[in-house]
Design an enzyme around this catalytic site. Structure first.
Site, PDB file in Angstrom:
ATOM      1  N   GLU A  38       0.801  -1.218   0.000  1.00 11.36           N
ATOM      2  CA  GLU A  38       0.000   0.000   0.000  1.00 11.36           C
ATOM      3  C   GLU A  38       0.839   1.276   0.000  1.00 11.36           C
ATOM      4  O   GLU A  38       1.770   1.413   0.794  1.00 11.36           O
ATOM      5  CB  GLU A  38      -0.916  -0.007   1.220  1.00 11.36           C
ATOM      6  CG  GLU A  38      -2.103   0.913   1.097  1.00 11.36           C
ATOM      7  CD  GLU A  38      -3.289   0.381   1.876  1.00 11.36           C
ATOM      8  OE1 GLU A  38      -4.249  -0.055   1.231  1.00 11.36           O
ATOM      9  OE2 GLU A  38      -3.247   0.392   3.115  1.00 11.36           O
ATOM     10  N   LYS A  40       0.280   4.740   1.037  1.00 12.16           N
ATOM     11  CA  LYS A  40      -0.710   5.416   1.885  1.00 12.16           C
ATOM     12  C   LYS A  40      -0.018   6.409   2.802  1.00 12.16           C
ATOM     13  O   LYS A  40       0.816   6.036   3.610  1.00 12.16           O
ATOM     14  CB  LYS A  40      -1.484   4.375   2.715  1.00 12.16           C
ATOM     15  CG  LYS A  40      -2.515   4.965   3.647  1.00 12.16           C
ATOM     16  CD  LYS A  40      -3.426   3.891   4.218  1.00 12.16           C
ATOM     17  CE  LYS A  40      -2.723   2.912   5.118  1.00 12.16           C
ATOM     18  NZ  LYS A  40      -3.683   1.968   5.767  1.00 12.16           N
ATOM     19  N   LYS A 100      -7.716   2.168  -3.919  1.00  9.17           N
ATOM     20  CA  LYS A 100      -8.309   1.658  -2.685  1.00  9.17           C
ATOM     21  C   LYS A 100      -9.148   2.706  -1.947  1.00  9.17           C
ATOM     22  O   LYS A 100      -9.157   2.770  -0.732  1.00  9.17           O
ATOM     23  CB  LYS A 100      -7.237   1.081  -1.766  1.00  9.17           C
ATOM     24  CG  LYS A 100      -7.800   0.176  -0.673  1.00  9.17           C
ATOM     25  CD  LYS A 100      -6.684  -0.476   0.112  1.00  9.17           C
ATOM     26  CE  LYS A 100      -7.236  -1.208   1.320  1.00  9.17           C
ATOM     27  NZ  LYS A 100      -7.506  -0.268   2.436  1.00  9.17           N
ATOM     28  N   GLU A 149     -14.701  -6.214  -0.401  1.00  9.50           N
ATOM     29  CA  GLU A 149     -14.294  -6.320   1.001  1.00  9.50           C
ATOM     30  C   GLU A 149     -15.454  -6.752   1.890  1.00  9.50           C
ATOM     31  O   GLU A 149     -16.558  -6.209   1.800  1.00  9.50           O
ATOM     32  CB  GLU A 149     -13.748  -4.991   1.470  1.00  9.50           C
ATOM     33  CG  GLU A 149     -13.248  -5.006   2.905  1.00  9.50           C
ATOM     34  CD  GLU A 149     -12.569  -3.705   3.269  1.00  9.50           C
ATOM     35  OE1 GLU A 149     -11.496  -3.425   2.694  1.00  9.50           O
ATOM     36  OE2 GLU A 149     -13.108  -2.967   4.109  1.00  9.50           O
ATOM     37  N   ASN A 170     -11.434  -7.837   5.697  1.00  6.78           N
ATOM     38  CA  ASN A 170     -10.746  -6.791   6.444  1.00  6.78           C
ATOM     39  C   ASN A 170     -10.728  -7.187   7.913  1.00  6.78           C
ATOM     40  O   ASN A 170     -11.777  -7.252   8.566  1.00  6.78           O
ATOM     41  CB  ASN A 170     -11.456  -5.445   6.256  1.00  6.78           C
ATOM     42  CG  ASN A 170     -10.617  -4.280   6.773  1.00  6.78           C
ATOM     43  OD1 ASN A 170      -9.751  -4.456   7.621  1.00  6.78           O
ATOM     44  ND2 ASN A 170     -10.884  -3.095   6.260  1.00  6.78           N
ATOM     45  N   GLU A 200      -6.797  -8.604   4.681  1.00  5.95           N
ATOM     46  CA  GLU A 200      -6.434  -7.188   4.746  1.00  5.95           C
ATOM     47  C   GLU A 200      -6.308  -6.726   6.195  1.00  5.95           C
ATOM     48  O   GLU A 200      -7.115  -7.118   7.037  1.00  5.95           O
ATOM     49  CB  GLU A 200      -7.509  -6.331   4.078  1.00  5.95           C
ATOM     50  CG  GLU A 200      -7.947  -6.759   2.690  1.00  5.95           C
ATOM     51  CD  GLU A 200      -9.187  -5.978   2.262  1.00  5.95           C
ATOM     52  OE1 GLU A 200      -9.275  -4.770   2.561  1.00  5.95           O
ATOM     53  OE2 GLU A 200     -10.079  -6.588   1.652  1.00  5.95           O
ATOM     54  N   SER A 201      -5.323  -5.894   6.460  1.00  5.85           N
ATOM     55  CA  SER A 201      -5.157  -5.143   7.716  1.00  5.85           C
ATOM     56  C   SER A 201      -4.555  -5.977   8.853  1.00  5.85           C
ATOM     57  O   SER A 201      -4.869  -7.163   9.019  1.00  5.85           O
ATOM     58  CB  SER A 201      -6.493  -4.550   8.197  1.00  5.85           C
ATOM     59  OG  SER A 201      -7.012  -3.650   7.254  1.00  5.85           O
TER      60      SER A 201
END
Length: 244
Positions: A38, A40, A100, A149, A170, A200-201
């Protein structure tokens, strides 16, 4: 800001000039777990993540480190992003790009195509099933993949029934921002093998990635843990369980 019809026409024109090989999906089907890395600058839960933000250089580092795809935030308020980030990265690297941002209008899908994305993010918790199905159809019509997601069993079922080809889980609750990595393990059981599965995450250790390997995940979306690293290639290799 251009009109909806202007953006739609340009996206269709851009799509007409390329083959529909859906590179984002192809990139995530590797022999080992694939990384979506990512770009970000900030997030609602963490604030500013990267004061120094040479986004093109970061994307080059990810590509050189073997990232299967690169996630780019363009939303300007909460994530301090810019459309220019995606446009310039698309002009620099050949790695498939995920825009995203939280897609809340079909305009954003057509816009993503024009900016150079290979995929968009569709979040079940903010879309009803009819809208999700509509947005999936629009994305596929212009050659974009969609990372759909989910956060629970109901949303996985919703994503599958809408025709999702890539489902993400997520691990961070969007309401409390708490992270539970075991959520991916529980929900992976509901996703058929022919549907690409992305966790994710909250993935910051090699042990987290190894657990995803064990459950058969196709990809991991890695954000803050490598954005905060001065040596992104070394950070990616460490997550893979290797050292330079």
């Amino acid at each position: 800001m251009r009109s909806f019809e202007e953006v739609r026409r340009e996206a269709v024109r851009v799509a007409a000039g390329v083959s529909f090989d859906f590179p984002f999906e192809a990139a995530l089907r590797g022999d080992d777990i694939s990384f979506i890395c990512e770009v970000k600058r900030a997030s609602p839960s963490k604030g500013i993540i990267a004061e120094n933000f040479p986004y093109v250089e970061i994307a080059r580092d990810y590509a050189a480190a073997g990232a299967a795809a690169i996630s780019v935030l363009t939303e300007p308020f909460w994530f301090k992003g810019s459309d220019n980030y995606l446009r310039e990265i698309a002009d620099t690297v050949k790695t498939p790009l995920l825009r995203k941002d939280f897609t809340v209008d079909s305009y954003m899908i057509y816009e993503a195509k024009i900016l150079g994305a290979s995929a968009v993010l569709l979040i079940c918790s903010i879309l009803d099933k009819a809208t999700l199905s509509e947005y999936l159809e629009i994305a596929h019509e212009v050659g974009l993949s969609a990372l759909v997601e989910t956060h629970d069993e109901h949303e996985v079922e919703m994503a599958l029934s809408a025709g999702a080809r890539v489902i993400g889980v997520n691990n961070r609750c969007l309401k409390t921002f708490e992270v539970d990595i075991t959520l991916s393990e529980r929900l992976k059981k509901l996703v058929p093998p022919d549907v690409i599965f992305v966790s994710e995450s909250g993935l910051s250790r090699a042990e987290d990635i190894e657990k995803l390997r064990e459950i058969g995940a196709d990809a991991a979306l890695i954000g803050e843990s490598i954005m905060r690293s001065d040596n992104k290639k070394a950070a990616i290799e460490a997550l893979r369980g290797r050292t330079l």
